[in-house]
Design an enzyme around this catalytic site. Structure first.
Site, short mmCIF file in Angstrom:
data_model
loop_
_atom_site.label_atom_id
_atom_site.label_comp_id
_atom_site.label_asym_id
_atom_site.label_seq_id
_atom_site.Cartn_x
_atom_site.Cartn_y
_atom_site.Cartn_z
N ARG A 51 0.86 -1.19 0.00
CA ARG A 51 0.00 0.00 0.00
C ARG A 51 0.89 1.24 0.00
NH1 ARG A 51 2.44 1.94 3.44
NH2 ARG A 51 0.87 3.55 3.64
N GLY A 52 0.26 2.40 -0.18
CA GLY A 52 1.03 3.65 -0.31
C GLY A 52 1.16 3.96 -1.79
N ALA A 53 0.99 5.25 -2.13
CA ALA A 53 0.84 5.64 -3.54
C ALA A 53 1.91 5.08 -4.48
CB ALA A 53 0.82 7.17 -3.63
N ARG A 91 -7.50 -0.20 -6.48
CA ARG A 91 -7.58 0.94 -5.55
C ARG A 91 -7.83 2.19 -6.40
NH1 ARG A 91 -4.36 0.94 -0.54
NH2 ARG A 91 -5.98 2.42 0.05
N GLN A 190 -1.38 2.86 9.84
CA GLN A 190 -0.12 2.94 9.09
C GLN A 190 0.92 3.77 9.84
OE1 GLN A 190 -3.15 3.43 7.76
NE2 GLN A 190 -3.26 2.84 5.63
N ASP A 231 -1.90 10.97 -2.25
CA ASP A 231 -2.31 9.86 -3.12
C ASP A 231 -2.70 10.35 -4.50
OD1 ASP A 231 -3.01 9.04 -0.13
OD2 ASP A 231 -2.42 7.30 -1.31
N ASN A 241 -5.31 12.68 0.38
CA ASN A 241 -4.37 11.88 1.18
C ASN A 241 -5.18 11.14 2.24
OD1 ASN A 241 -1.58 11.16 1.69
ND2 ASN A 241 -1.77 12.25 3.62
N LYS A 242 -4.51 10.31 3.00
CA LYS A 242 -5.19 9.47 3.99
C LYS A 242 -6.18 10.25 4.84
CE LYS A 242 -4.82 5.91 4.34
NZ LYS A 242 -5.72 4.99 3.63
O1 MRU Z 1 -4.43 3.40 2.05
P1 MRU Z 1 -2.95 3.48 1.90
O2 MRU Z 1 -2.17 2.96 3.06
O3 MRU Z 1 -2.47 2.97 0.58
O4 MRU Z 1 -2.75 5.04 1.92
C1 MRU Z 1 -1.79 5.69 1.23
C2 MRU Z 1 -0.91 6.35 2.15
O5 MRU Z 1 0.01 5.73 2.61
C3 MRU Z 1 -1.14 7.72 2.55
O6 MRU Z 1 -2.24 8.35 2.16
C4 MRU Z 1 0.12 8.49 2.44
O7 MRU Z 1 0.10 9.50 3.38
C5 MRU Z 1 0.42 9.09 1.09
S1 MRU Z 1 0.84 7.99 -0.13
C6 MRU Z 1 2.26 7.31 0.32
#
Ligand code: MRU
Length: 347
Positions: A51-53, A91, A190, A231, A241-242
């Site tokens: 996970r993470g962009a 996603r 996270q 994201d 973003n999250k």
């Molecule tokens: O749902 P996730 O864990 O894939 O979310 C993405 C993220 O990790 C965050 O939104 C992050 O702050 C930015 S993208 C690395």
């Protein structure tokens, strides 16, 4: 990044197989998974094994490349078309996923080998961009700084280095004293699980705080700046973003604390006019209603943490308006969060 003195990336491809760190097991267990089938990589993205962009983008690129490799001996066009649709449906919010799939798809029109090469280049570029973001961003960090973060935008969320944490790694390596306020980031934690684990590995002073505590630490003058990831960034500078990012930005604005977004240009969706047009992923309510982790003997359990019978709403992201963003730290420099600012440096 080093894990127990060994160099790792979050995701990579070797001899036709895609490997990744299982982030659902961290910080309790460090395990590498390997996949031959694009559909397995789709499942891993969907269930947040990765996970993470940036990491999602690289994994999606590798999944698309695997599909071209698998397409041999099959009805190529329909197999590839279906694979692309499945990968893009995993996603919906992280723009890097669509960026990578399109590039690998186009390369795959030449050959499967070209698709694999393109996917590798995207992963390498993601790591290089993150490193450059760290160099630019570290200039913003003064000695003895208190820094707030949200979610995980460290190396686990990208291929290497990360975005929001990369400036922190660089500033720490340059000898600056700093302290990181890591909020938990419910429901998937996270921050508490991944950011805290990364900072522990790097020996950077930090503390985990509950999600609703950042404003209180800001009010006490302990937070000098916020750095978060992104994201998807709309063409006007609005940032998805999250979930929970927006309220941190509002609090930072109230206390006159700089609020930085660290992201590579591959996160900017130029076709998306504003944050209103960004699709926000709605995740399963079980992520809110239940939590999981090991007991003192290391046996994993899932426990209910909400009132039985209540439903939960679980939007995974929110949108912070550009007006609350002090600047965006990109691989090409620090830019104003608006169309002109971003275009002047990035296009
Ligand atoms: O749902 P996730 O864990 O894939 O979310 C993405 C993220 O990790 C965050 O939104 C992050 O702050 C930015 S993208 C690395």
């Amino acid at each position: 990044m080093l894990v127990n003195n060994k160099e790792f990336r979050t995701v990579w491809m070797e001899e036709g197989r895609v490997y990744m760190i299982d982030q659902n097991l961290l910080p309790f267990e460090f395990k590498i998974l390997g996949f031959n089938d694009y559909a397995e990589v789709c499942t891993a993205i969907r269930d947040m094994t990765i996970r993470g962009a940036g990491a999602i983008g690289a994994a999606a690129g590798f999944a698309m490349a695997l599909a071209f490799v698998q397409a041999k001996d099959k009805n190529t066009d329909s197999f590839i078309g279906k694979a692309r649709q499945e990968i893009e449906a995993t996603r919906p919010t992280a723009y890097n996923l669509f960026y990578a799939v399109e590039k690998v798809f186009d390369a795959g029109m030449r050959s499967a080998a070209a698709a694999v090469q393109e996917a590798r280049q995207i992963a390498d570029k993601d790591a290089g961009d993150s490193q450059r973001i760290g160099r630019y961003g570290s200039e913003l960090i003064g000695n003895n700084s208190g820094i707030g973060t949200h979610c995980n935008a460290g190396w686990l969320a990208f291929v290497d280095y990360g975005t929001a944490l990369s400036p922190i790694y660089h500033a720490h390596a340059a000898g600056k004293e700093l302290f990181v306020f890591v909020d938990e980031t419910r429901p998937r934690s996270q921050g508490a699980r991944l950011t805290a684990w990364e900072l522990n590995q790097a020996g950077i002073p930090h503390a985990v705080i509950v999600d609703n505590a950042m404003a209180a630490f800001m009010a006490q003058g302990k937070v000098d700046m916020m750095i978060v990831g992104a994201d998807r960034i709309a063409a006007n500078g609005d940032v998805a973003n999250k979930i929970g990012t927006l309220e941190k930005a509002i609090a930072a604005n109230y206390f006159n604390i700089p609020f930085y977004v660290a992201a590579p240009s591959s996160t900017i969706d130029w076709n998306c006019k504003s944050g209103n047009a960004i699709t926000i992923e709605q995740r399963d309510e079980t992520e809110v209603l239940y939590q999981n982790g090991p007991d003192k003997d290391g046996i994993r359990h899932t426990i209910m943490v909400c009132s039985p019978g209540s439903v939960a709403l679980n939007p995974a992201f929110d949108v912070t308006p550009a007006s609350l963003v002090t600047a965006i730290i990109t691989e090409h420099g620090i830019v104003k969060a608006d169309t002109e600012g971003m275009r002047s440096v990035l296009m």
